[in-house]
Write a protein that holds these residues in place. Structure first.
Motif, PDB file in Angstrom:
ATOM      1  N   ARG A   1      68.933 -25.402  10.600  1.00 35.41           N
ATOM      2  CA  ARG A   1      67.857 -24.414  10.585  1.00 35.41           C
ATOM      3  C   ARG A   1      66.627 -25.085  10.014  1.00 35.41           C
ATOM      4  N   SER A   2      65.495 -24.771  10.592  1.00 35.64           N
ATOM      5  CA  SER A   2      64.236 -25.250  10.023  1.00 35.64           C
ATOM      6  C   SER A   2      63.891 -24.381   8.832  1.00 35.64           C
ATOM      7  N   ALA A   3      63.171 -24.956   7.896  1.00 34.23           N
ATOM      8  CA  ALA A   3      62.685 -24.212   6.737  1.00 34.23           C
ATOM      9  C   ALA A   3      61.176 -24.342   6.706  1.00 34.23           C
ATOM     10  N   SER A   4      60.484 -23.222   6.760  1.00 36.63           N
ATOM     11  CA  SER A   4      59.021 -23.265   6.788  1.00 36.63           C
ATOM     12  C   SER A   4      58.402 -23.079   5.409  1.00 36.63           C
ATOM     13  N   ARG A   5      59.164 -22.611   4.455  1.00 38.46           N
ATOM     14  CA  ARG A   5      58.662 -22.450   3.084  1.00 38.46           C
ATOM     15  C   ARG A   5      59.204 -23.580   2.234  1.00 38.46           C
ATOM     16  N   LEU A   6      58.342 -24.562   2.003  1.00 41.89           N
ATOM     17  CA  LEU A   6      58.759 -25.789   1.336  1.00 41.89           C
ATOM     18  C   LEU A   6      57.902 -26.048   0.111  1.00 41.89           C
ATOM     19  N   SER A   7      58.537 -26.571  -0.928  1.00 43.99           N
ATOM     20  CA  SER A   7      57.807 -26.866  -2.157  1.00 43.99           C
ATOM     21  C   SER A   7      58.230 -28.243  -2.669  1.00 43.99           C
ATOM     22  N   GLU A   8      57.662 -28.634  -3.801  1.00 43.77           N
ATOM     23  CA  GLU A   8      58.034 -29.884  -4.465  1.00 43.77           C
ATOM     24  C   GLU A   8      59.482 -29.763  -4.923  1.00 43.77           C
ATOM     25  N   PRO A   9      60.178 -30.841  -5.003  1.00 43.14           N
ATOM     26  CA  PRO A   9      59.740 -32.187  -4.672  1.00 43.14           C
ATOM     27  C   PRO A   9      59.915 -32.494  -3.190  1.00 43.14           C
ATOM     28  N   ALA A  10      59.141 -33.463  -2.763  1.00 51.96           N
ATOM     29  CA  ALA A  10      59.300 -34.030  -1.425  1.00 51.96           C
ATOM     30  C   ALA A  10      60.269 -35.201  -1.531  1.00 51.96           C
TER      31      ALA A  10
ATOM     32  N   LEU B   1      58.061 -31.712   5.302  1.00 51.29           N
ATOM     33  CA  LEU B   1      59.259 -31.903   4.491  1.00 51.29           C
ATOM     34  C   LEU B   1      59.042 -31.491   3.040  1.00 51.29           C
ATOM     35  N   GLY B   2      60.097 -31.008   2.436  1.00 51.91           N
ATOM     36  CA  GLY B   2      60.083 -30.652   1.030  1.00 51.91           C
ATOM     37  C   GLY B   2      61.394 -30.007   0.658  1.00 51.91           C
ATOM     38  N   THR B   3      61.367 -29.300  -0.461  1.00 58.21           N
ATOM     39  CA  THR B   3      62.533 -28.578  -0.942  1.00 58.21           C
ATOM     40  C   THR B   3      62.408 -27.133  -0.485  1.00 58.21           C
ATOM     41  N   PRO B   4      63.454 -26.605   0.174  1.00 62.24           N
ATOM     42  CA  PRO B   4      63.353 -25.218   0.649  1.00 62.24           C
ATOM     43  C   PRO B   4      63.169 -24.249  -0.520  1.00 62.24           C
ATOM     44  N   GLN B   5      62.209 -23.338  -0.382  1.00 63.98           N
ATOM     45  CA  GLN B   5      61.975 -22.328  -1.413  1.00 63.98           C
ATOM     46  C   GLN B   5      63.048 -21.251  -1.370  1.00 63.98           C
ATOM     47  N   LEU B   6      63.541 -20.978  -0.183  1.00 63.34           N
ATOM     48  CA  LEU B   6      64.554 -19.945  -0.004  1.00 63.34           C
ATOM     49  C   LEU B   6      65.855 -20.590   0.435  1.00 63.34           C
ATOM     50  N   LYS B   7      66.935 -20.231  -0.223  1.00 61.15           N
ATOM     51  CA  LYS B   7      68.247 -20.693   0.207  1.00 61.15           C
ATOM     52  C   LYS B   7      68.745 -19.721   1.258  1.00 61.15           C
ATOM     53  N   SER B   8      69.116 -20.258   2.409  1.00 61.95           N
ATOM     54  CA  SER B   8      69.577 -19.412   3.499  1.00 61.95           C
ATOM     55  C   SER B   8      70.922 -18.808   3.127  1.00 61.95           C
ATOM     56  N   SER B   9      70.959 -17.488   3.085  1.00 60.37           N
ATOM     57  CA  SER B   9      72.204 -16.802   2.756  1.00 60.37           C
ATOM     58  C   SER B   9      72.905 -16.303   4.005  1.00 60.37           C
ATOM     59  N   THR B  10      72.226 -16.412   5.126  1.00 55.42           N
ATOM     60  CA  THR B  10      72.839 -15.954   6.364  1.00 55.42           C
ATOM     61  C   THR B  10      73.496 -17.119   7.085  1.00 55.42           C
ATOM     62  N   THR B  11      74.556 -16.801   7.761  1.00 53.21           N
ATOM     63  CA  THR B  11      75.277 -17.797   8.531  1.00 53.21           C
ATOM     64  C   THR B  11      74.645 -17.896   9.913  1.00 53.21           C
ATOM     65  N   VAL B  12      74.574 -19.104  10.409  1.00 53.49           N
ATOM     66  CA  VAL B  12      74.072 -19.303  11.755  1.00 53.49           C
ATOM     67  C   VAL B  12      75.123 -18.763  12.719  1.00 53.49           C
ATOM     68  N   ILE B  13      74.708 -17.879  13.595  1.00 51.00           N
ATOM     69  CA  ILE B  13      75.626 -17.324  14.580  1.00 51.00           C
ATOM     70  C   ILE B  13      75.718 -18.314  15.736  1.00 51.00           C
ATOM     71  N   PRO B  14      76.928 -18.800  16.016  1.00 47.76           N
ATOM     72  CA  PRO B  14      77.055 -19.771  17.104  1.00 47.76           C
ATOM     73  C   PRO B  14      76.588 -19.161  18.427  1.00 47.76           C
TER      74      PRO B  14
END
Length: 183
Positions: free
Chosen positions: A11-20, A160-173
């Motif tokens: 999954r892509s993460a669009s909300r990224l913060s330090e550190p890179a 690139l960076g550290t995701p601000q939000l941890k994905s809690s949802t499972t990717v549906i195949p």
């Protein structure tokens, strides 16, 4: 992280913060990009890292390009702010050469594969990112800033960076059936 798990749950993460990514982590990302399929060992990629003051310069470049294109103020502000979505951006350029056996399109695809490999390497090390493209990849001022020749293609900007939000949802195949047929 298991490689197959990494690939099928990407999954892509669009909300990224330090550190890179930095040091060995960044070197691993670059090495992964350089392992992209490369017919003829042409190495048709160039990676330009944008971080720190480079984000300020990239912001000014995009703002000026947007003003030159006479965009609305809202679009100009969006362009100006876009480099600050992540602490690092890697611009990936398909550095294409004339070759009788390796067509231009194949060199561009190779550079695209490099972006994917780089994002996966970032994810495997606890970082994440998002691959962005759009009109800026073709804008003459942006192309010039990244030393693109006529035959070169900016395939995208890997934020690139550290995701601000941890994905809690499972990717549906996905149902693969509509996309596959056998010859």
């Amino acid at each position: 992280m298991d490689a197959l798990d990494l690939l099928v749950n990407r999954r892509s993460a669009s909300r990224l913060s330090e550190p890179a990514p930095a040091g060995e982590a960044l070197e691993n990302i670059m090495r992964a990009g350089m392992r992209a399929p490369d017919h003829g060992t042409m190495q048709p990629w160039r990676f330009i890292v944008i971080e720190n003051e480079g984000r300020e310069r990239f912001s000014a470049l995009l703002e000026n390009a947007a003003r030159e294109d006479r965009m609305e103020e809202k679009a100009i502000e969006k362009a100006k702010q876009s480099p600050f979505r992540a602490p690092m951006i890697i611009t990936v350029v398909a550095h294409c050469e004339e070759n009788a056996k390796v067509p231009h399109w194949e060199q561009v695809v190779s550079a695209g594969c490099a972006v994917m490999a780089m994002q996966m390497a970032a994810l495997a090390q606890g970082f994440n990112g998002i691959w962005r493209s759009g009109a800026w990849t073709e804008h003459q001022d942006v192309r010039q800033a990244f030393d693109c020749r006529e035959q070169d293609v900016i395939v995208g900007f890997l934020y690139l960076g550290t995701p601000q939000l941890k994905s809690s949802t499972t990717v549906i195949p996905p149902d693969t059936a509509p996309f596959i047929r056998y010859f």
